[in-house]
Design a protein around this motif. Sequence first.
Motif, PDB file in Angstrom:
ATOM      1  N   MET A   1       0.843  -1.161   0.000  1.00  0.00           N
ATOM      2  CA  MET A   1       0.000   0.000   0.000  1.00  0.00           C
ATOM      3  C   MET A   1       0.885   1.219   0.000  1.00  0.00           C
ATOM      4  SD  MET A   1      -1.970   1.760   3.044  1.00  0.00           S
ATOM      5  CE  MET A   1      -0.604   2.844   3.315  1.00  0.00           C
ATOM      6  N   ASP A   2       0.556   2.118  -0.860  1.00  0.00           N
ATOM      7  CA  ASP A   2       1.196   3.412  -0.826  1.00  0.00           C
ATOM      8  C   ASP A   2       0.098   4.398  -0.526  1.00  0.00           C
ATOM      9  OD1 ASP A   2       3.824   2.660  -1.676  1.00  0.00           O
ATOM     10  OD2 ASP A   2       2.905   2.186  -3.581  1.00  0.00           O
ATOM     11  N   HIS A   3       0.428   5.455   0.124  1.00  0.00           N
ATOM     12  CA  HIS A   3      -0.567   6.496   0.256  1.00  0.00           C
ATOM     13  C   HIS A   3       0.048   7.855   0.380  1.00  0.00           C
ATOM     14  CE1 HIS A   3      -0.860   5.179   4.614  1.00  0.00           C
ATOM     15  NE2 HIS A   3      -0.967   6.452   4.809  1.00  0.00           N
ATOM     16  N   GLU A   4      -0.423   8.689   1.238  1.00  0.00           N
ATOM     17  CA  GLU A   4      -0.024  10.082   1.187  1.00  0.00           C
ATOM     18  C   GLU A   4       1.482  10.239   1.350  1.00  0.00           C
ATOM     19  OE1 GLU A   4      -0.696  12.031   5.559  1.00  0.00           O
ATOM     20  OE2 GLU A   4      -2.420  11.817   4.258  1.00  0.00           O
ATOM     21  N   HIS A   5       2.028  11.140   0.575  1.00  0.00           N
ATOM     22  CA  HIS A   5       3.450  11.457   0.575  1.00  0.00           C
ATOM     23  C   HIS A   5       3.764  12.312   1.798  1.00  0.00           C
ATOM     24  CE1 HIS A   5       7.070  13.490  -0.950  1.00  0.00           C
ATOM     25  NE2 HIS A   5       7.178  12.475  -1.762  1.00  0.00           N
ATOM     26  N   GLU A   6       4.956  12.251   2.294  1.00  0.00           N
ATOM     27  CA  GLU A   6       5.315  13.028   3.486  1.00  0.00           C
ATOM     28  C   GLU A   6       5.230  14.518   3.189  1.00  0.00           C
ATOM     29  OE1 GLU A   6       8.795  13.276   6.814  1.00  0.00           O
ATOM     30  OE2 GLU A   6       9.066  12.011   5.090  1.00  0.00           O
ATOM     31  N   ALA A   7       4.617  15.229   4.110  1.00  0.00           N
ATOM     32  CA  ALA A   7       4.504  16.680   3.975  1.00  0.00           C
ATOM     33  C   ALA A   7       4.378  17.289   5.364  1.00  0.00           C
ATOM     34  CB  ALA A   7       3.272  17.044   3.143  1.00  0.00           C
ATOM     35  N   PRO A   8       4.814  18.523   5.518  1.00  0.00           N
ATOM     36  CA  PRO A   8       4.657  19.180   6.812  1.00  0.00           C
ATOM     37  C   PRO A   8       3.183  19.450   7.084  1.00  0.00           C
ATOM     38  CG  PRO A   8       5.476  20.727   5.171  1.00  0.00           C
ATOM     39  CD  PRO A   8       5.459  19.367   4.527  1.00  0.00           C
ATOM     40  N   ALA A   9       2.866  19.622   8.353  1.00  0.00           N
ATOM     41  CA  ALA A   9       1.493  19.940   8.720  1.00  0.00           C
ATOM     42  C   ALA A   9       1.075  21.231   8.036  1.00  0.00           C
ATOM     43  CB  ALA A   9       1.375  20.082  10.238  1.00  0.00           C
ATOM     44  N   PRO A  40       1.780  14.589  -9.689  1.00  0.00           N
ATOM     45  CA  PRO A  40       2.926  13.683  -9.542  1.00  0.00           C
ATOM     46  C   PRO A  40       3.419  13.548  -8.095  1.00  0.00           C
ATOM     47  CG  PRO A  40       3.263  15.163 -11.398  1.00  0.00           C
ATOM     48  CD  PRO A  40       2.048  15.658 -10.657  1.00  0.00           C
ATOM     49  N   ALA A  41       3.260  14.580  -7.284  1.00  0.00           N
ATOM     50  CA  ALA A  41       3.674  14.478  -5.878  1.00  0.00           C
ATOM     51  C   ALA A  41       2.775  13.482  -5.142  1.00  0.00           C
ATOM     52  CB  ALA A  41       3.630  15.844  -5.203  1.00  0.00           C
ATOM     53  N   VAL A  42       1.488  13.494  -5.441  1.00  0.00           N
ATOM     54  CA  VAL A  42       0.542  12.570  -4.800  1.00  0.00           C
ATOM     55  C   VAL A  42       0.828  11.131  -5.218  1.00  0.00           C
ATOM     56  CG1 VAL A  42      -1.910  11.903  -4.702  1.00  0.00           C
ATOM     57  CG2 VAL A  42      -1.259  14.303  -4.501  1.00  0.00           C
ATOM     58  N   THR A  43       1.195  10.931  -6.456  1.00  0.00           N
ATOM     59  CA  THR A  43       1.395   9.572  -6.968  1.00  0.00           C
ATOM     60  C   THR A  43       2.842   9.092  -6.861  1.00  0.00           C
ATOM     61  OG1 THR A  43       1.737  10.327  -9.250  1.00  0.00           O
ATOM     62  CG2 THR A  43      -0.537   9.846  -8.570  1.00  0.00           C
ATOM     63  N   ALA A  44       3.711   9.879  -6.234  1.00  0.00           N
ATOM     64  CA  ALA A  44       5.140   9.547  -6.181  1.00  0.00           C
ATOM     65  C   ALA A  44       5.415   8.151  -5.639  1.00  0.00           C
ATOM     66  CB  ALA A  44       5.887  10.595  -5.352  1.00  0.00           C
ATOM     67  N   PHE A  45       4.692   7.718  -4.603  1.00  0.00           N
ATOM     68  CA  PHE A  45       4.924   6.397  -4.015  1.00  0.00           C
ATOM     69  C   PHE A  45       3.925   5.355  -4.503  1.00  0.00           C
ATOM     70  CE2 PHE A  45       7.009   9.023  -0.680  1.00  0.00           C
ATOM     71  CZ  PHE A  45       8.253   8.419  -0.715  1.00  0.00           C
ATOM     72  N   MET A  46       3.020   5.749  -5.384  1.00  0.00           N
ATOM     73  CA  MET A  46       2.009   4.826  -5.886  1.00  0.00           C
ATOM     74  C   MET A  46       2.615   3.963  -6.999  1.00  0.00           C
ATOM     75  SD  MET A  46      -0.301   5.827  -3.847  1.00  0.00           S
ATOM     76  CE  MET A  46      -1.751   4.943  -4.325  1.00  0.00           C
ATOM     77  N   THR A  47       1.987   2.823  -7.246  1.00  0.00           N
ATOM     78  CA  THR A  47       2.469   1.956  -8.324  1.00  0.00           C
ATOM     79  C   THR A  47       2.003   2.463  -9.682  1.00  0.00           C
ATOM     80  OG1 THR A  47       0.544   0.525  -8.033  1.00  0.00           O
ATOM     81  CG2 THR A  47       2.565  -0.100  -6.856  1.00  0.00           C
ATOM     82  N   TRP A  48       1.086   3.413  -9.694  1.00  0.00           N
ATOM     83  CA  TRP A  48       0.572   3.991 -10.935  1.00  0.00           C
ATOM     84  C   TRP A  48       1.084   5.415 -11.101  1.00  0.00           C
ATOM     85  CZ3 TRP A  48      -2.843   7.973  -9.536  1.00  0.00           C
ATOM     86  CH2 TRP A  48      -3.386   7.886  -8.257  1.00  0.00           C
ATOM     87  N   ASP A  49       1.175   5.844 -12.348  1.00  0.00           N
ATOM     88  CA  ASP A  49       1.631   7.196 -12.651  1.00  0.00           C
ATOM     89  C   ASP A  49       0.467   8.172 -12.561  1.00  0.00           C
ATOM     90  OD1 ASP A  49       4.330   6.557 -13.198  1.00  0.00           O
ATOM     91  OD2 ASP A  49       3.783   5.855 -15.202  1.00  0.00           O
ATOM     92  N   CYS A 169       9.954  -4.854  -4.371  1.00  0.00           N
ATOM     93  CA  CYS A 169       9.284  -4.675  -5.655  1.00  0.00           C
ATOM     94  C   CYS A 169       9.914  -3.516  -6.413  1.00  0.00           C
ATOM     95  CB  CYS A 169       7.781  -4.427  -5.467  1.00  0.00           C
ATOM     96  SG  CYS A 169       7.395  -2.965  -4.494  1.00  0.00           S
ATOM     97  N   VAL A 170       9.562  -3.432  -7.689  1.00  0.00           N
ATOM     98  CA  VAL A 170      10.007  -2.331  -8.528  1.00  0.00           C
ATOM     99  C   VAL A 170       8.829  -1.379  -8.697  1.00  0.00           C
ATOM    100  CG1 VAL A 170      10.845  -1.670 -10.818  1.00  0.00           C
ATOM    101  CG2 VAL A 170      11.696  -3.765  -9.726  1.00  0.00           C
ATOM    102  N   VAL A 171       9.039  -0.129  -8.329  1.00  0.00           N
ATOM    103  CA  VAL A 171       8.024   0.913  -8.491  1.00  0.00           C
ATOM    104  C   VAL A 171       8.637   2.015  -9.345  1.00  0.00           C
ATOM    105  CG1 VAL A 171       6.557   2.615  -7.318  1.00  0.00           C
ATOM    106  CG2 VAL A 171       6.950   0.372  -6.274  1.00  0.00           C
ATOM    107  N   LYS A 172       8.033   2.258 -10.480  1.00  0.00           N
ATOM    108  CA  LYS A 172       8.485   3.307 -11.400  1.00  0.00           C
ATOM    109  C   LYS A 172       9.959   3.135 -11.745  1.00  0.00           C
ATOM    110  CE  LYS A 172       4.773   6.203  -9.997  1.00  0.00           C
ATOM    111  NZ  LYS A 172       4.238   7.204  -9.148  1.00  0.00           N
ATOM    112  N   GLY A 173      10.341   1.883 -12.009  1.00  0.00           N
ATOM    113  CA  GLY A 173      11.693   1.577 -12.466  1.00  0.00           C
ATOM    114  C   GLY A 173      12.752   1.470 -11.383  1.00  0.00           C
ATOM    115  N   LYS A 174      12.361   1.621 -10.109  1.00  0.00           N
ATOM    116  CA  LYS A 174      13.347   1.562  -9.027  1.00  0.00           C
ATOM    117  C   LYS A 174      12.999   0.432  -8.068  1.00  0.00           C
ATOM    118  CE  LYS A 174      14.890   5.400  -7.263  1.00  0.00           C
ATOM    119  NZ  LYS A 174      14.924   6.687  -6.536  1.00  0.00           N
TER     120      LYS A 174
END
Length: 191
Positions: A1-9, A40-49, A169-174
Amino acid sequence: MDHEHEAPAHPSGPTRADAVTLRPFDLADVDAMMAWASDPAVTAFMTWDAYTSRDALLAFMRDAVLPHPWFRAICLDAGGGEESRRPVGAVSVTPTDDRCRAELCVVVARAHWGKGVATAALKRAVAAAFADLEGVERVEALVDADNAASRRALEKAGFQREALLRSYCVVKGKLRDMVIYSFISTDTLVD
């Protein structure tokens, strides 16, 4: 599971947990979903673009979201009206081939990072999934090891960290390390 990217409050502070609601998606949600699914920031850790086409997102909603057994829009109840039905994210719980397990995924619009939206959605989703999905005894989530915000949200929602899965796993080539979390039906739900 990927979800929200790290961000300050966010400067406006946390969202009231009781303001976070879940509901089924409908095709009319495509524009609201496009607002964050194209980031792209929201989907950075997602398996989809990030989506670049409204038509492609509409097809995904029609073919995958609507027929899914448990895929919900995350909304913020701002006192009623149309805005309280506008999705600011999504959460899904997908049963696996082993009927006692389900996999959870959550994604939240960048404007709502750091406000407790993902945590509140996770709490509601896990409680509802055990009630709605017959035979499910374990809900698990795989999170990119570098996604600290998602790991914190899961822990605040009562999920237990089980293991670091190296080179999983490989996510976005990494090649990525993942952390697995679980919540089982006998765990105490967090208020």
